[in-house]
Each structure stands twice: as C-alpha cells, then as structure tokens.
Write an enzyme that holds these catalytic residues in place. Structure first.
Site, PDB file in Angstrom:
ATOM      1  N   GLU A  26      33.304  12.016 -13.564  1.00 44.07           N
ATOM      2  CA  GLU A  26      34.127  13.469 -13.490  1.00 44.07           C
ATOM      3  C   GLU A  26      34.967  13.429 -12.543  1.00 44.07           C
ATOM      4  OE1 GLU A  26      32.682  16.985 -11.969  1.00 44.07           O
ATOM      5  OE2 GLU A  26      30.571  16.123 -11.437  1.00 44.07           O
ATOM      6  N   LYS A 161      22.175  21.843  -7.108  1.00 43.26           N
ATOM      7  CA  LYS A 161      22.163  22.315  -5.713  1.00 43.26           C
ATOM      8  C   LYS A 161      21.041  23.871  -6.055  1.00 43.26           C
ATOM      9  CE  LYS A 161      26.556  21.580  -3.327  1.00 43.26           C
ATOM     10  NZ  LYS A 161      27.285  20.945  -4.424  1.00 43.26           N
TER      11      LYS A 161
HETATM   12  N1  PSU Z   1      27.699  20.970  -8.479  1.00 43.60           N
HETATM   13  C1  PSU Z   1      28.136  20.578  -7.287  1.00 43.60           C
HETATM   14  N2  PSU Z   1      29.595  19.921  -7.288  1.00 43.60           N
HETATM   15  C2  PSU Z   1      30.381  20.071  -8.293  1.00 43.60           C
HETATM   16  C3  PSU Z   1      29.950  20.736  -9.397  1.00 43.60           C
HETATM   17  C4  PSU Z   1      28.721  21.202  -9.658  1.00 43.60           C
HETATM   18  O1  PSU Z   1      27.437  20.218  -6.263  1.00 43.60           O
HETATM   19  O2  PSU Z   1      31.636  19.704  -8.125  1.00 43.60           O
HETATM   20  C5  PSU Z   1      31.068  20.891 -10.684  1.00 43.60           C
HETATM   21  C6  PSU Z   1      30.536  19.763 -11.642  1.00 43.60           C
HETATM   22  O3  PSU Z   1      31.718  19.322 -12.403  1.00 43.60           O
HETATM   23  C7  PSU Z   1      29.946  20.586 -12.636  1.00 43.60           C
HETATM   24  C8  PSU Z   1      30.457  21.926 -12.769  1.00 43.60           C
HETATM   25  O4  PSU Z   1      30.032  19.986 -13.985  1.00 43.60           O
HETATM   26  O5  PSU Z   1      30.834  22.205 -11.199  1.00 43.60           O
HETATM   27  C9  PSU Z   1      29.814  23.064 -12.996  1.00 43.60           C
HETATM   28  O6  PSU Z   1      30.654  24.270 -12.967  1.00 43.60           O
HETATM   29  P1  PSU Z   1      30.016  25.503 -13.895  1.00 43.60           P
HETATM   30  O7  PSU Z   1      28.863  26.113 -12.780  1.00 43.60           O
HETATM   31  O8  PSU Z   1      31.189  26.556 -13.759  1.00 43.60           O
HETATM   32  O9  PSU Z   1      29.672  25.191 -14.933  1.00 43.60           O
END
Ligand code: PSU
Ligand code: MN
Length: 306
Positions: A26, A161
């Site tokens: 990603e 996390k």
């Molecule tokens: N969790 C992490 N680091 C990240 C992300 C999530 O520890 O960089 C990023 C990933 O790309 C994940 C996204 O798919 O955040 C999820 O974002 P949201 O919670 O806005 O869906």
C-alpha cells in the site's frame, strides 16, 4: 474495463504472466502513516525484503489519475514527499481520484481493490484499519473490514493497533466472513505488541500451510480476502503498558482536537510517535518489513502450488 487507465510495471507484468509470486504494497502508510524520510526508506526496504524472499514487489497507487501497479524509486519518492497532500484512497475515493486526474495513496482497502484488478493474490501492510474505540457512538468502522469481505486478496499484517477496539474488530470480521489466521501464534497480535488475550480460530506455522488456506478459500469461490496476523518480532516490540498509555493519551488528544473521519488514523499515528519518543516509529518500520518478508514467502509457496 478496456479503457481503464492502468500502468503495470514491466517486471510485475512479466511475473503475473508466468503466474510467479508478486506481493502488493500500500501507499497510505508511505504518504500518511510515516514521516519523511523514514517512509521512503521503509518503502524501499519492503521492496528489497520481498525480492530477497524470491518474489516481485508491486507498490500500488494513483498518479495523475492513472492506476500504478508497481512504482519506480522516483514515484515512491513522490508519495513520500507529497505526503498527506495525496488523497487517501479507500473504496469510495477511487472513482474521484481517477475522474479528477489526481494523486492518491491506497489504504489496505484501496490496495486490495487494485491488487485484485491486476490479479495479485496477496498484499502486505503494517496494521489493518478496524472498528474504532467508541464506534458505538461515532460509527467509525474502517472500510478495510468491508473490503476484506469483498476483494479476494490475502492480507499479511501485524494485527491491528489497539487505537482500535480489537474485540469489536474481531466480531465485525466474523460477521463479514473473514478468516483471521495467526501466523505462528494462537492469539491476535496488536501491532506494537506480539499478543493480546484474544484467541484466534486458526493458526499456520509456515508459508506452505498459509498457501493452502488461500487455495481452499479460492476453491470454495468465496468472495473476500483473509488475514494472516503476524506478530511483531520480539526484539522490536513495545512494552504493553507504554503502548497503552500512549494510545490513551493520543485518543484523548484526538477527541480534544475534534479529529474525525479519515484523519483519525494518521492523527493517532503521529501522536503515538511523539508519545513514545520515536520508539513506535522504529517498531512500525520493523514490523512492516517482517510482514513483507512473510507475504513474499507465502506468495512463493502459493505460486508453487498452483
Ligand atoms: N494502521 C496503521 N498504519 C497505517 C494505517 C492503519 O497502523 O498506515 C493505514 C492503512 O492504510 C489502513 C488505513 O488501510 O490506515 C485505515 O484508515 P481508516 O481507519 O481511515 O480506514
Ligand atoms: Mn474511519
């Protein structure tokens, strides 16, 4: 789909043609998840780790409205320096960035969609999005979870996390029919820490066993992906109490600043870094590298079996 604006790196196209092992990566973690230049160095290190394990890396993103399946070093630099000025691409953002000829960094959900389009069966990331703490009032549930129920891509991650509600995240994944498989563990890892009290339904201990899981799911013709939850290597893990204190503080700051929507995750990540004096950053980079390596090993085993 004939006029889809998509560019596949020659090395990636050649590997896909011969059904060789390819691992998708990603770009949100580069543009929104880590600061410069750690983000660029990590992105390059992930590609190197995948190559060292005998697979071809394909970092995915959108540049000037064109889908990129595989990025060159200059394009990785572009995402690393442009950072949060890139649109963060989950499912709903993809049509917008293409129509506006914009630049965008893919989340796990966005990467799964583009990987499936290109025929890449596996991706690596740090942590997936999930159900946020307090979701019973905010309804903040990452679109990563619904994508896992739709796009057929296996995701290697270090769990999620604990800025998230892990119990609700597991419940949601169960409802959506997404297998969560421990990679060398019986319990859900939580990103900075290798294990939580949440027991998983299944475990594999090597790439061949993981490849069998992917294969069985595909034979059944079930929509959606599956998760391999791969614990952070012990030498990089954070002390669980330090991690939890930092998370509590970061969450409180997010509430105080009124942070909402797609800004929540990047905000919490940045705060965590400061609150742990950079230790979270080191842990983050190390666990993603480890996930990239494991994803490549699974991709090699999977390519061998088909
Ligand atoms: N969790 C992490 N680091 C990240 C992300 C999530 O520890 O960089 C990023 C990933 O790309 C994940 C996204 O798919 O955040 C999820 O974002 P949201 O919670 O806005 O869906
Ligand atoms: Mn969200």
């Amino acid at each position: 789909m004939t006029d889809l604006p998509i560019d596949i790196l020659p090395e990636v196209a050649a590997a896909l043609d011969r059904r060789g092992p390819v691992v998708a990566l990603e770009t949100t973690v580069i543009a929104h998840g880590l600061p410069y230049p750690v983000n660029r160095d990590t992105a390059l290190a992930l590609e190197a780790a995948i190559r060292a394990a005998g697979a071809v890396p394909a970092t995915l993103g959108v540049i000037a409205g064109r889908i990129k399946i595989g990025l060159g070093a200059d394009q990785i630099e572009h995402f690393a320096t442009k950072g949060a000025a890139c649109r963060k691409l989950s499912r709903r953002d993809l049509p917008i960035v293409l129509a506006e000829s914009g630049d965008g960094a893919t989340t796990v959900a966005g990467t799964m969609i583009l990987a499936a389009l290109a025929g890449i069966p596996i991706m690596a990331t740090g942590g997936i999005g999930g159900v946020h703490r307090g979701a019973e009032s905010t309804m903040d549930v990452s679109a990563d979870l619904t994508e896992l129920a739709r796009s057929d891509v296996a995701v290697v991650c270090a769990g999620a996390k604990s800025i998230l509600d892990l119990e609700k995240t597991l419940e949601y994944l169960e409802t959506q029919g997404v297998p969560v498989i421990g990679y060398g563990t019986d319990r859900l890892p939580a990103f900075y820490v290798p294990a939580t009290r949440y027991k998983l339904e299944a475990r594999v201990d090597n790439p061949a066993a993981a490849a069998r899981m992917i294969r069985a799911k595909r034979q059944l013709g079930l929509n959606g992906g599956l998760i391999f939850a791969n614990p952070i290597p012990a030498e990089f893990a954070l002390d669980p109490d330090l991690a939890e204190r930092a998370i509590q503080a970061a969450l409180a700051e997010a509430v105080a600043h009124g942070v909402a929507g797609k800004e929540v995750t990047p905000f919490l990540l940045t705060r965590m870094e400061r609150l742990t004096e950079g230790r979270s950053l080191q842990a983050n980079a190390a666990l993603i590298r480890n996930n990239a390596r494991v994803a490549a090993e699974i991709a090699v085993a999977y390519a061998r079996r088909r």
